[in-house]
Write a protein that holds these residues in place. Structure first.
Motif, PDB file in Angstrom:
ATOM      1  N   LYS A  21      -2.738 -14.268   3.166  1.00 37.52           N
ATOM      2  CA  LYS A  21      -3.388 -13.404   4.162  1.00 37.52           C
ATOM      3  C   LYS A  21      -4.348 -12.433   3.476  1.00 37.52           C
ATOM      4  CE  LYS A  21      -0.595 -10.816   6.806  1.00 37.52           C
ATOM      5  NZ  LYS A  21      -0.891  -9.373   6.676  1.00 37.52           N
ATOM      6  N   SER A  22      -3.883 -11.776   2.428  1.00 37.48           N
ATOM      7  CA  SER A  22      -4.727 -10.787   1.744  1.00 37.48           C
ATOM      8  C   SER A  22      -5.994 -11.444   1.192  1.00 37.48           C
ATOM      9  CB  SER A  22      -3.968 -10.168   0.565  1.00 37.48           C
ATOM     10  OG  SER A  22      -2.871  -9.433   1.030  1.00 37.48           O
ATOM     11  N   ILE A  23      -5.821 -12.611   0.589  1.00 38.95           N
ATOM     12  CA  ILE A  23      -6.973 -13.271  -0.048  1.00 38.95           C
ATOM     13  C   ILE A  23      -7.920 -13.817   1.022  1.00 38.95           C
ATOM     14  CG2 ILE A  23      -7.641 -15.168  -1.595  1.00 38.95           C
ATOM     15  CD1 ILE A  23      -5.030 -14.674  -3.147  1.00 38.95           C
ATOM     16  N   HIS A  25      -8.526 -12.504   4.022  1.00 34.81           N
ATOM     17  CA  HIS A  25      -9.334 -11.372   4.517  1.00 34.81           C
ATOM     18  C   HIS A  25     -10.466 -11.054   3.539  1.00 34.81           C
ATOM     19  CE1 HIS A  25      -7.138  -9.750   7.982  1.00 34.81           C
ATOM     20  NE2 HIS A  25      -6.006  -9.721   7.315  1.00 34.81           N
ATOM     21  N   ARG A  26     -10.113 -11.006   2.266  1.00 33.03           N
ATOM     22  CA  ARG A  26     -11.107 -10.615   1.256  1.00 33.03           C
ATOM     23  C   ARG A  26     -12.205 -11.665   1.119  1.00 33.03           C
ATOM     24  NH1 ARG A  26      -6.464  -7.982   0.622  1.00 33.03           N
ATOM     25  NH2 ARG A  26      -6.267  -6.147  -0.707  1.00 33.03           N
ATOM     26  N   ALA A  27     -11.828 -12.955   1.222  1.00 28.03           N
ATOM     27  CA  ALA A  27     -12.830 -14.019   1.126  1.00 28.03           C
ATOM     28  C   ALA A  27     -13.841 -13.877   2.263  1.00 28.03           C
ATOM     29  CB  ALA A  27     -12.149 -15.380   1.177  1.00 28.03           C
ATOM     30  N   MET A  97      -8.264  -3.376   9.376  1.00 27.26           N
ATOM     31  CA  MET A  97      -8.728  -2.042   9.768  1.00 27.26           C
ATOM     32  C   MET A  97      -9.125  -1.220   8.532  1.00 27.26           C
ATOM     33  SD  MET A  97      -8.719   0.463  12.418  1.00 27.26           S
ATOM     34  CE  MET A  97      -7.823  -0.195  13.754  1.00 27.26           C
ATOM     35  N   ARG A  98      -8.284  -1.232   7.502  1.00 21.69           N
ATOM     36  CA  ARG A  98      -8.560  -0.355   6.350  1.00 21.69           C
ATOM     37  C   ARG A  98      -9.692  -0.907   5.497  1.00 21.69           C
ATOM     38  NH1 ARG A  98      -2.469   0.374   6.029  1.00 21.69           N
ATOM     39  NH2 ARG A  98      -2.076   2.197   7.340  1.00 21.69           N
ATOM     40  N   LEU A  99      -9.713  -2.227   5.292  1.00 21.75           N
ATOM     41  CA  LEU A  99     -10.792  -2.777   4.466  1.00 21.75           C
ATOM     42  C   LEU A  99     -12.150  -2.666   5.179  1.00 21.75           C
ATOM     43  CD1 LEU A  99      -8.422  -3.661   2.707  1.00 21.75           C
ATOM     44  CD2 LEU A  99      -9.553  -5.864   2.368  1.00 21.75           C
ATOM     45  N   VAL A 163      -0.970   7.639  -2.605  1.00 23.30           N
ATOM     46  CA  VAL A 163      -0.030   6.555  -2.226  1.00 23.30           C
ATOM     47  C   VAL A 163      -0.450   5.277  -2.931  1.00 23.30           C
ATOM     48  CG1 VAL A 163       1.219   6.288  -0.030  1.00 23.30           C
ATOM     49  CG2 VAL A 163      -1.226   6.826   0.003  1.00 23.30           C
ATOM     50  N   ALA A 164       0.550   4.485  -3.324  1.00 21.28           N
ATOM     51  CA  ALA A 164       0.251   3.162  -3.888  1.00 21.28           C
ATOM     52  C   ALA A 164      -0.164   2.274  -2.736  1.00 21.28           C
ATOM     53  CB  ALA A 164       1.488   2.605  -4.571  1.00 21.28           C
ATOM     54  N   SER A 165      -1.430   1.894  -2.690  1.00 18.31           N
ATOM     55  CA  SER A 165      -1.893   1.060  -1.575  1.00 18.31           C
ATOM     56  C   SER A 165      -3.097   0.226  -1.988  1.00 18.31           C
ATOM     57  CB  SER A 165      -2.263   1.931  -0.371  1.00 18.31           C
ATOM     58  OG  SER A 165      -2.964   1.141   0.576  1.00 18.31           O
ATOM     59  N   ALA A 166      -2.910  -1.098  -1.971  1.00 12.98           N
ATOM     60  CA  ALA A 166      -4.022  -1.997  -2.281  1.00 12.98           C
ATOM     61  C   ALA A 166      -5.080  -1.921  -1.197  1.00 12.98           C
ATOM     62  CB  ALA A 166      -3.505  -3.426  -2.396  1.00 12.98           C
ATOM     63  N   THR A 191      -0.901  -2.123  -7.873  1.00 12.08           N
ATOM     64  CA  THR A 191      -0.728  -2.801  -6.578  1.00 12.08           C
ATOM     65  C   THR A 191      -1.536  -4.099  -6.615  1.00 12.08           C
ATOM     66  OG1 THR A 191      -2.643  -1.747  -5.552  1.00 12.08           O
ATOM     67  CG2 THR A 191      -0.516  -0.598  -5.323  1.00 12.08           C
ATOM     68  N   ARG A 192      -1.376  -4.912  -5.592  1.00 10.74           N
ATOM     69  CA  ARG A 192      -2.040  -6.225  -5.604  1.00 10.74           C
ATOM     70  C   ARG A 192      -3.526  -6.068  -5.932  1.00 10.74           C
ATOM     71  NH1 ARG A 192      -0.426  -8.523   0.058  1.00 10.74           N
ATOM     72  NH2 ARG A 192       1.384  -7.316  -0.480  1.00 10.74           N
ATOM     73  N   ASP A 193      -4.011  -6.971  -6.780  1.00 11.32           N
ATOM     74  CA  ASP A 193      -5.369  -6.795  -7.321  1.00 11.32           C
ATOM     75  C   ASP A 193      -6.329  -7.895  -6.867  1.00 11.32           C
ATOM     76  OD1 ASP A 193      -4.451  -8.952  -8.731  1.00 11.32           O
ATOM     77  OD2 ASP A 193      -4.792  -8.111 -10.727  1.00 11.32           O
ATOM     78  N   ILE A 312       6.032  -5.381  -1.802  1.00 12.85           N
ATOM     79  CA  ILE A 312       6.008  -4.447  -0.675  1.00 12.85           C
ATOM     80  C   ILE A 312       6.250  -5.119   0.686  1.00 12.85           C
ATOM     81  CG2 ILE A 312       3.459  -4.511  -0.484  1.00 12.85           C
ATOM     82  CD1 ILE A 312       5.646  -1.365  -0.081  1.00 12.85           C
ATOM     83  N   ASP A 313       5.802  -6.373   0.849  1.00  8.97           N
ATOM     84  CA  ASP A 313       5.965  -7.027   2.154  1.00  8.97           C
ATOM     85  C   ASP A 313       7.247  -7.848   2.260  1.00  8.97           C
ATOM     86  OD1 ASP A 313       3.622  -5.956   3.099  1.00  8.97           O
ATOM     87  OD2 ASP A 313       2.407  -7.686   2.537  1.00  8.97           O
ATOM     88  N   GLU A 314       7.998  -7.924   1.168  1.00 10.61           N
ATOM     89  CA  GLU A 314       9.141  -8.849   1.145  1.00 10.61           C
ATOM     90  C   GLU A 314      10.483  -8.160   1.382  1.00 10.61           C
ATOM     91  OE1 GLU A 314       6.130 -10.504   0.885  1.00 10.61           O
ATOM     92  OE2 GLU A 314       6.219  -9.721  -1.154  1.00 10.61           O
ATOM     93  N   VAL A 339       5.829   2.843   7.515  1.00 12.46           N
ATOM     94  CA  VAL A 339       4.520   2.800   8.190  1.00 12.46           C
ATOM     95  C   VAL A 339       3.877   1.414   8.108  1.00 12.46           C
ATOM     96  CG1 VAL A 339       4.024   5.273   8.112  1.00 12.46           C
ATOM     97  CG2 VAL A 339       3.415   3.858   6.147  1.00 12.46           C
ATOM     98  N   LYS A 340       4.706   0.393   8.067  1.00 14.20           N
ATOM     99  CA  LYS A 340       4.174  -0.980   8.134  1.00 14.20           C
ATOM    100  C   LYS A 340       4.079  -1.397   9.609  1.00 14.20           C
ATOM    101  CE  LYS A 340       3.542  -1.659   3.763  1.00 14.20           C
ATOM    102  NZ  LYS A 340       2.188  -1.756   3.235  1.00 14.20           N
ATOM    103  N   GLU A 341       4.046  -2.717   9.883  1.00  9.58           N
ATOM    104  CA  GLU A 341       3.866  -3.186  11.255  1.00  9.58           C
ATOM    105  C   GLU A 341       4.940  -2.619  12.178  1.00  9.58           C
ATOM    106  OE1 GLU A 341       3.125  -4.679   8.520  1.00  9.58           O
ATOM    107  OE2 GLU A 341       1.822  -6.429   8.781  1.00  9.58           O
TER     108      GLU A 341
HETATM  109  C1  S3P Z   1      -2.196  -5.615   1.737  1.00  9.47           C
HETATM  110  C2  S3P Z   1      -1.618  -4.569   1.087  1.00  9.47           C
HETATM  111  C3  S3P Z   1      -0.293  -4.038   1.422  1.00  9.47           C
HETATM  112  C4  S3P Z   1       0.509  -5.001   2.264  1.00  9.47           C
HETATM  113  C5  S3P Z   1      -0.298  -5.617   3.351  1.00  9.47           C
HETATM  114  C6  S3P Z   1      -1.491  -6.363   2.791  1.00  9.47           C
HETATM  115  C7  S3P Z   1      -3.546  -6.021   1.343  1.00  9.47           C
HETATM  116  O1  S3P Z   1      -0.455  -2.826   2.145  1.00  9.47           O
HETATM  117  O2  S3P Z   1       1.641  -4.355   2.804  1.00  9.47           O
HETATM  118  O3  S3P Z   1       0.484  -6.547   4.100  1.00  9.47           O
HETATM  119  O4  S3P Z   1      -4.003  -7.122   1.747  1.00  9.47           O
HETATM  120  O5  S3P Z   1      -4.217  -5.259   0.631  1.00  9.47           O
HETATM  121  P1  S3P Z   1      -0.641  -1.424   1.361  1.00  9.47           P
HETATM  122  O6  S3P Z   1      -1.678  -1.653   0.366  1.00  9.47           O
HETATM  123  O7  S3P Z   1      -1.065  -0.420   2.380  1.00  9.47           O
HETATM  124  O8  S3P Z   1       0.715  -1.130   0.792  1.00  9.47           O
END
Ligand code: S3P
Length: 437
Positions: A21-23, A25-27, A97-99, A163-166, A191-193, A312-314, A339-341
């Protein structure tokens, strides 16, 4: 939609799970603003990523979809996005929303981002603050969506993230592509890179230390071929099903094993899970592997809080592993889960209790007392990962389990029910009216 699950005998087999999912969105986002064409395979055809896709199309990006998991994006190039005619609906997706907040902060137009009930309750100041330091003009509903973004000229920033947040890191990097100065980001923990890797893969120079990222502003990504790994977060539900089963071995192919995501494997292994990572190779800049998980006898542990950001999601899935383990499992440092889903500490504690598993909830975690999972009715609170976690737990329950409100599963794992059925799980997705009648 609800899941109706009866106790099941899981069988051995090989499955695939949808793209990351993350990749995905970024693609879409980087492909959308790149120079030239980006071809994406293994794209997650789930509602969250389709919200990002629709938003880019609404801003004039041409995206063809020759197959459900194949997309071809004609990059709009620098200043190529057009003002959207309507609000941009991010659905359930915090990542979108955040990206997009970052991507849109430096455009020459105004845009408005809205989301569903869950997303409308999630904190946005964490992106608004650093973006405002870069010169952005973003209005929110008291720190929550909807967001109105009046595009501005942006400058660089030197920002230490509280906050640690990718997602926050990625929003700043995307805004940085439109800024005049340098962007320097300090993370409290790694955090995820995926954003940094994909930027580099698309020709943007990013200087990386362990938890510090420096990027010169105003760089433009170039179109690329992106093969999206299978999502480790989705694979975790299948891994969980295998390790808690009485006698099964399941292999999942092409799963992303980027070390910023593999905390779940480390934690499960520390609990005694038999998980093998084989055939490690690269999809672009992202490592992938085939995972094999076998029935295991799990032990309760104190989960290392240093692994939280890497898993974080697991935690919903890990709470189920803990319920199936011998003894107590202590989780701490999980404040972000609130503060997740959904508030995943309380939704998981409530659901486990409904199935007769004892849980002591703490402010930033929980103690799960491993034991027998009985049957009952569980509320998912519209949270996809909570719903899937309880569906998997139900396969080893004594009696039947009804998991309510499971529509959101299609945000991240379309085909979840069929995947579980192929492994012998006795699970049906049923409309509410059928169940209630
Ligand atoms: C994500 C980052 C994580 C994760 C979310 C996907 C991402 O959120 O929980 O499902 O794609 O960058 P946070 O970075 O806010 O912890």
């Amino acid at each position: 939609m609800n899941f109706v699950v009866e106790p099941s005998v899981l069988k051995s087999g090989a499955v695939t799970v949808p793209g990351d999912k993350s990749i995905s969105h970024r693609a879409l986002m980087l492909g959308g603003i790149a120079g030239g064409q980006t071809r994406v395979s293994g794209f997650l055809d789930g509602e969250d990523c389709l919200a990002s896709l629709a938003a880019l199309e609404a801003m004039g990006v041409r995206i063809d979809k020759p197959a459900a998991t194949e997309i071809v994006i004609q990059g709009a190039g620098a200043a190529g996005l057009r003002p959207p005619e309507n609000v941009l609906d991010m659905g359930n997706s915090g990542t979108a929303m955040r990206l997009f907040s970052g991507l849109l902060a430096g455009q020459s137009f105004t845009s408005q981002l809205v989301g569903d009930a869950s997303l409308s309750n999630r904190p946005m100041n964490r992106v608004i603050k650093p973006l405002t330091m870069m010169g952005a003009d973003i209005q929110s509903n008291d720190g929550k969506p909807p967001l109105v973004i009046h595009g501005q000229k942006l400058n660089g920033v030197n920002y230490s993230m509280p906050v640690a947040s990718a997602q926050v890191k990625s929003a700043i990097l995307l805004a940085g592509l439109y800024s005049s100065g340098e962007v320097v980001i300090h993370e409290p923990v790694i955090t995820r890179d995926h954003t940094e890797r994909m930027l580099g893969f698309m020709g943007v120079k990013v200087n990386r230390g362990e938890t510090r990222i420096i990027m010169r502003g105003g760089q433009r990504p170039m179109g690329a071929r992106i093969q999206v790994p299978a999502d480790l977060s989705s694979a975790s539900f299948v891994v969980l099903a295998a390790i808690i089963s009485s006698d099964a071995e399941v292999t999942i192919s092409d799963v992303g094993v980027n070390s910023t995501r593999t905390g779940v494997i480390q934690i499960l292994k520390a609990m005694g899970a038999d998980i093998k990572i084989q055939n490690v190779r690269l999809f672009g800049d992202e490592p992938v592997a085939d995972l094999t998980a076998r029935s295991s006898s799990l032990q309760g542990i104190d989960v290392d809080p240093a692994l939280v950001s890497l898993a974080i999601d697991e935690f919903p899935a890990l709470f189920i592993a803990a319920a199936c383990a011998k003894g107590k499992t202590r989780f701490s440092g999980l404040g972000e889960l609130r503060v997740k889903e959904s508030d995943r500490i309380s939704t998981m504690a409530e659901g486990l209790r409904a199935l007769s598993v004892a849980v002591d909830e703490t402010e930033d975690g929980a103690v799960v007392h491993g034991g027998t999972i009985y049957g009952g009715k569980v509320k998912s609170h519209g949270d996809h990962r909570v719903a899937m976690s309880f569906a998997v737990a139900a396969t080893v329950a004594k009696w039947g389990v009804l998991v309510e409100d499971t529509d959101a599963v299609s945000t991240s794992f379309p085909g979840f029910v069929a995947c579980m059925q192929s492994l012998g799980a006795n699970i049906q997705g049923e409309q509410d009216s059928v169940v209630n009648s």
